[in-house]
Write an enzyme that holds these catalytic residues in place. Structure first.
Site, PDB file in Angstrom:
ATOM      1  N   ASP A 161      16.184  77.703  23.287  1.00 54.79           N
ATOM      2  CA  ASP A 161      15.138  76.787  23.725  1.00 54.79           C
ATOM      3  C   ASP A 161      13.978  76.850  22.739  1.00 54.79           C
ATOM      4  O   ASP A 161      13.974  77.687  21.837  1.00 54.79           O
ATOM      5  CB  ASP A 161      14.660  77.123  25.144  1.00 54.79           C
ATOM      6  CG  ASP A 161      14.445  78.617  25.318  1.00 54.79           C
ATOM      7  OD1 ASP A 161      13.988  79.267  24.352  1.00 54.79           O
ATOM      8  OD2 ASP A 161      14.739  79.133  26.405  1.00 54.79           O
ATOM      9  N   ASP A 212       9.946  77.296  22.561  1.00 61.02           N
ATOM     10  CA  ASP A 212       8.677  77.584  23.226  1.00 61.02           C
ATOM     11  C   ASP A 212       7.553  77.092  22.335  1.00 61.02           C
ATOM     12  O   ASP A 212       7.579  77.283  21.121  1.00 61.02           O
ATOM     13  CB  ASP A 212       8.535  79.084  23.471  1.00 61.02           C
ATOM     14  CG  ASP A 212       9.561  79.579  24.472  1.00 61.02           C
ATOM     15  OD1 ASP A 212       9.781  78.868  25.479  1.00 61.02           O
ATOM     16  OD2 ASP A 212      10.160  80.646  24.249  1.00 61.02           O
ATOM     17  N   ASP A 245       6.326  90.771  20.501  1.00 67.46           N
ATOM     18  CA  ASP A 245       7.012  92.054  20.361  1.00 67.46           C
ATOM     19  C   ASP A 245       7.456  92.357  18.927  1.00 67.46           C
ATOM     20  O   ASP A 245       6.959  93.271  18.281  1.00 67.46           O
ATOM     21  CB  ASP A 245       8.164  92.201  21.374  1.00 67.46           C
ATOM     22  CG  ASP A 245       9.073  90.992  21.473  1.00 67.46           C
ATOM     23  OD1 ASP A 245       8.923  90.054  20.660  1.00 67.46           O
ATOM     24  OD2 ASP A 245       9.956  90.978  22.357  1.00 67.46           O
TER      25      ASP A 245
HETATM   26  P1  ATP Z   1      15.872  84.162  23.233  1.00 66.46           P
HETATM   27  O1  ATP Z   1      16.722  83.635  22.135  1.00 66.46           O
HETATM   28  O2  ATP Z   1      16.550  85.210  24.022  1.00 66.46           O
HETATM   29  O3  ATP Z   1      15.199  83.122  24.073  1.00 66.46           O
HETATM   30  P2  ATP Z   1      13.173  84.732  22.416  1.00 66.46           P
HETATM   31  O4  ATP Z   1      12.647  85.505  21.245  1.00 66.46           O
HETATM   32  O5  ATP Z   1      12.805  83.303  22.495  1.00 66.46           O
HETATM   33  O6  ATP Z   1      14.728  84.955  22.454  1.00 66.46           O
HETATM   34  P3  ATP Z   1      11.990  84.989  25.010  1.00 66.46           P
HETATM   35  O7  ATP Z   1      12.242  86.025  26.039  1.00 66.46           O
HETATM   36  O8  ATP Z   1      12.362  83.587  25.270  1.00 66.46           O
HETATM   37  O9  ATP Z   1      12.677  85.514  23.684  1.00 66.46           O
HETATM   38  O10 ATP Z   1      10.436  85.085  24.674  1.00 66.46           O
HETATM   39  C1  ATP Z   1       9.781  84.159  23.819  1.00 66.46           C
HETATM   40  C2  ATP Z   1       8.783  84.891  22.931  1.00 66.46           C
HETATM   41  O11 ATP Z   1       7.775  85.521  23.727  1.00 66.46           O
HETATM   42  C3  ATP Z   1       9.377  86.018  22.102  1.00 66.46           C
HETATM   43  O12 ATP Z   1       9.928  85.537  20.904  1.00 66.46           O
HETATM   44  C4  ATP Z   1       8.165  86.904  21.872  1.00 66.46           C
HETATM   45  O13 ATP Z   1       7.352  86.397  20.858  1.00 66.46           O
HETATM   46  C5  ATP Z   1       7.412  86.789  23.181  1.00 66.46           C
HETATM   47  N1  ATP Z   1       7.810  87.830  24.156  1.00 66.46           N
HETATM   48  C6  ATP Z   1       8.744  87.729  25.125  1.00 66.46           C
HETATM   49  N2  ATP Z   1       8.852  88.860  25.823  1.00 66.46           N
HETATM   50  C7  ATP Z   1       7.949  89.711  25.307  1.00 66.46           C
HETATM   51  C8  ATP Z   1       7.551  91.048  25.595  1.00 66.46           C
HETATM   52  N3  ATP Z   1       8.133  91.722  26.576  1.00 66.46           N
HETATM   53  N4  ATP Z   1       6.570  91.588  24.853  1.00 66.46           N
HETATM   54  C9  ATP Z   1       5.979  90.894  23.865  1.00 66.46           C
HETATM   55  N5  ATP Z   1       6.315  89.649  23.533  1.00 66.46           N
HETATM   56  C10 ATP Z   1       7.274  89.053  24.231  1.00 66.46           C
HETATM   57 MG    MG Z   2      13.280  81.912  24.100  1.00 66.77          MG
END
Ligand code: ATP
Ligand code: MG
Length: 438
Positions: A63, A65, A145
């Site tokens: 997705d 964001d 993170d």
């Molecule tokens: P995915 O492909 O699994 O969606 P993602 O990196 O987009 O991976 P998400 O859980 O959708 O992960 O979170 C979006 C963003 O928000 C992350 O890329 C990170 O920058 C931030 N984020 C999410 N969870 C945390 C956390 N626990 N601590 C710090 N930052 C976080």
């Molecule tokens: Mg994501």
């Protein structure tokens, strides 16, 4: 809070469009619509996080964001199809039919103790939002993170803003925490699972300083709400990289904080059998995901918990319980003990017990009862489970063969396969009547 931020602002490295591979052709139409509408209204408008990372890697993002300096209320005013969710940190959800684009305002405030996930961010009713909850992109980035997750794609000129060396880390396949690793894990222990998840999913290496605390801090997972761990487990084990996630969690000794009873079985006398079942099942799960087939948490939990359930059931049988009673009681107990670690919602727990109970019913190859097994809503899952148990030597190949044939037979003929011999049936009844105080 945050008083030093204004004095030493950091500047990002800006990677212009010709120097990276992110193309608008790979960004969803809806995400682009939102990005452009924000930009045209005079706001900053970026894709952030996994979307940027995956595009850089040439993978299809799950997705997109969006991060902006527009406040949530301002975002809402721009979109007719927009809803605000969350209380303390408000997020805007822009709806396009079933597709939802999440728009977050840059945040300055430190994250909640319970984590970053908005579903879990709570505050008392009517709490006034403090001014410093929202900030600029250069506040927002330090809360993220990993460096690979801390990149921003700017729709104004298609450049990437990199404050943290994330582009290089993505190119080198490195997971590196932003900031001091142990402190960041303490702030939110789920980041330890995220380190494993991204390393497993992307085939990245976990950088040394980011990796070291993983061996030490697993204990912290005990303080994370069990429901949040359930969500995280779905991402670890049902998105196509279960086997690798499992091996890494075991390697860092984190698995035992998620599934203590399963970990105990893996370490126990029958460890090899349990391990074979788990590995075969996870491999099977990964294959199903790759083929676009459905996978369920029920099956996953059944696999992890089976070792303890069957051991406890055997104990109860030795103490005099009938096989089915023993199985149901064992499944109940093991499931109950699991709830405080990674909880399993009831809608998955109930069919999980069915899968276990059916392992007992599979022993009976006779009569109508056997035919009714075929009609059970969990038959297919339980049958697949039996086959995996046979692979680890726990179930006989003959029994698997019987149920395979019965299933494939034309229903008219099934009766003949399971019809009991009359004489035998009577014989079985007699001793039952004699049983005292049954
Ligand atoms: P995915 O492909 O699994 O969606 P993602 O990196 O987009 O991976 P998400 O859980 O959708 O992960 O979170 C979006 C963003 O928000 C992350 O890329 C990170 O920058 C931030 N984020 C999410 N969870 C945390 C956390 N626990 N601590 C710090 N930052 C976080
Ligand atoms: Mg994501």
């Amino acid at each position: 809070m945050n008083d030093s931020a204004d004095t030493d602002r950091e500047v990002p490295v800006i990677i212009p469009r010709p120097e990276h591979n992110i193309s608008r052709a790979n960004i969803s139409k809806n995400a682009l619509k939102v990005l452009y509408r924000l930009k045209d209204a005079g706001y900053q408008s970026f894709i952030v996080g996994g979307g940027v990372r995956d595009l850089l890697l040439g993978r299809e993002p799950k997705d997109f964001d969006i991060a902006t300096d527009a406040h949530p209320e301002e975002v809402r005013r721009l979109f007719r199809n927009c809803r605000l969710i969350g209380r303390r940190f408000r997020l805007a959800h822009v709806h396009f039919g079933r597709d939802i684009i999440e728009v977050a305002t840059f945040r300055a405030a430190p994250i909640d103790q319970v984590g970053d996930d908005h579903d879990h961010a709570t505050s008392e009713e009517g709490r006034i939002l403090r001014d410093n909850i929202y900030g600029g992109i250069d506040d927002d980035v330090w809360r993220r993170d990993f460096t690979a997750n801390g990149l921003y794609y700017n729709v104004a000129d298609f450049s990437i803003w990199d404050y943290v060396g994330g582009v290089e880390d993505v190119r080198n396949g490195v997971m590196r925490l932003i900031g001091e690793p142990a402190a960041r894990y303490r702030e939110d222990p789920v980041r330890m699972l995220r380190a494993v998840r991204f390393a497993a999913k992307l085939g990245f290496r976990i950088e040394t300083a980011t990796e070291a605390p993983l061996f030490e801090l697993g204990e912290l997972l005990r303080d994370v709400p069990a429901a949040r761990l359930f969500d995280e487990c779905l991402k670890l084990f049902l998105s196509g990289h279960a086997l690798q996630s499992f091996e890494m969690l075991r390697h860092y000794d984190m698995f035992r904080h998620l599934f203590p009873s399963a970990d105990g079985e893996l370490e126990g006398l029958d460890g090899e059998t349990v391990r074979t079942l788990v590995l075969n099942s996870l491999e099977n799960t990964d294959r199903r995901v790759a083929e676009g087939k459905t996978v369920t948490p029920t099956f996953l939990f059944a696999v992890f918990l089976w070792g303890s359930v069957s051991r406890l059931a055997a104990k109860l049988r030795d103490a005099g319980d009938a096989p089915m009673q023993a199985m149901l009681e064992a499944a109940d107990t093991v499931l109950r003990n699991q709830q405080s670690h990674v909880s399993i919602p009831r809608r998955y727990g109930v069919p999980l017990k069915d899968i276990m109970a059916l392992q007992v019913r599979f022993k009976n190859q006779h009569g109508r009862r056997a035919l009714r097994v075929l009609e059970h809503p969990s038959f297919r899952a339980a049958y697949d489970f039996m086959r995996l148990r046979a692979l680890s030597g726990e179930e006989s190949a003959e029994n698997v063969e019987f149920w395979t044939q019965l299933q494939e037979m034309d229903p008219e003929h099934r009766r003949s396969k399971v019809e009991p011999v009359r004489g035998r049936r009577r014989k079985r009844r007699r001793p039952r009547r004699k049983k005292p105080n049954a």
